[in-house]
Enzyme design. Structure first.
Site, mmCIF file in Angstrom:
data_model
loop_
_atom_site.group_PDB
_atom_site.id
_atom_site.type_symbol
_atom_site.label_atom_id
_atom_site.label_comp_id
_atom_site.label_asym_id
_atom_site.label_seq_id
_atom_site.Cartn_x
_atom_site.Cartn_y
_atom_site.Cartn_z
ATOM 1 N N SER A 1 -6.693 -4.482 -3.692
ATOM 2 C CA SER A 1 -6.246 -3.118 -3.914
ATOM 3 C C SER A 1 -6.505 -2.661 -5.352
ATOM 4 C CB SER A 1 -4.763 -3.025 -3.539
ATOM 5 O OG SER A 1 -4.327 -1.699 -3.522
ATOM 6 N N GLY B 1 -2.123 -6.006 -5.757
ATOM 7 C CA GLY B 1 -2.336 -4.563 -5.895
ATOM 8 C C GLY B 1 -1.114 -3.866 -6.448
ATOM 9 N N GLY B 2 -1.132 -2.540 -6.335
ATOM 10 C CA GLY B 2 -0.038 -1.748 -6.886
ATOM 11 C C GLY B 2 -0.404 -0.284 -6.828
ATOM 12 N N ARG B 3 0.230 0.516 -7.653
ATOM 13 C CA ARG B 3 0.032 1.969 -7.626
ATOM 14 C C ARG B 3 -1.346 2.349 -8.162
ATOM 15 N NH1 ARG B 3 4.706 5.318 -7.560
ATOM 16 N NH2 ARG B 3 3.494 6.787 -8.807
ATOM 17 N N PRO C 1 -6.419 2.757 -0.121
ATOM 18 C CA PRO C 1 -5.279 3.348 -0.831
ATOM 19 C C PRO C 1 -4.144 3.715 0.111
ATOM 20 C CG PRO C 1 -6.983 4.999 -0.526
ATOM 21 C CD PRO C 1 -7.537 3.697 0.023
ATOM 22 N N LYS D 1 -8.556 12.376 3.789
ATOM 23 C CA LYS D 1 -9.019 13.015 2.550
ATOM 24 C C LYS D 1 -8.726 12.114 1.349
ATOM 25 C CE LYS D 1 -8.538 17.121 -0.341
ATOM 26 N NZ LYS D 1 -8.341 16.334 -1.569
#
Length: 199
Positions: free
Chosen positions: A45, A14-16, A70, A84
């Site tokens: 991710s 994963g990552g940003r 996330p 949210k």
């Protein structure tokens, strides 16, 4: 471009999210060229997010996809997840999946552990419903027309969905288990294509 297909070979924990969104915009810009996500070990991710952005998903034996909750920041200073933020990302992930004819429910279960899924057969056809959708279907069909199948692969509440290659094929998320790029090319009728690697 006269490319017949673009294959994204993925092996990432994963990552940003913003970086993944940039890659998704690039994938969108390639249409109508066929885009293929080849998961060669792991697509967790952001890697799962990118995979769902492709037209087709295939996986190598022993690989996995999922666990895409996330994070508000990356690394040791991560603040965890905000309700949210999870809700927004879940909607975005579901939308990307459905845009590319993948299961939106599988996508949102990878993002939000509070989603509960049920694998159901109605008149011989298999569906993946949320618990809420299943209650609605029970109003439309007779009780003996709905068969709830046992699916102990992370469909229950409290757990993010992570699928093995075999499970992803069974749930029709992945088209096939393929060992390498050569097999991917052959599967999609591209074995005579000239392969250009860009990165």
């Amino acid at each position: 471009s006269d490319a017949k297909a673009v294959i994204f070979e993925l092996d990432t924990p994963g990552g940003r999210v913003d970086a993944a969104e940039e890659i998704l915009e690039y994938i969108r810009s390639l249409k109508p060229i066929l885009t293929i996500a080849f998961i060669n070990d792991e697509a967790s991710s952001a890697g799962a997010f990118i995979s769902f952005g492709c037209d087709k998903i295939v996986m190598s034996p022993g690989s996995s996809i999922g666990s895409a909750e996330p994070r508000t920041s990356i690394g040791a200073t991560s603040e965890g997840t905000d309700e949210k933020y999870v809700s927004d990302f879940r909607s975005k992930f579901k939308s990307i999946a459905e845009e590319n004819n993948h299961s939106g429910n599988l996508a949102q279960k990878m993002v939000d552990k509070d989603v509960e899924l049920k694998k159901v057969k109605i008149k011989g056809e298999t569906f993946i419903f949320t618990a809420e959708e299943l209650e609605e279907k029970k109003k439309e069909f007779k009780e003996d027309e709905i068969v709830i199948e046992a699916a102990n692969i992370g469909f229950q509440k409290g757990k993010l969905l992570n699928l093995t290659a075999k499970e992803a094929v069974e749930l029709k998320l992945s088209e096939a288990e393929l060992k390498d790029i050569k097999e991917v090319l052959s599967y999609f009728g591209l074995k005579d294509a000239v392969v250009t690697k860009t990165f």
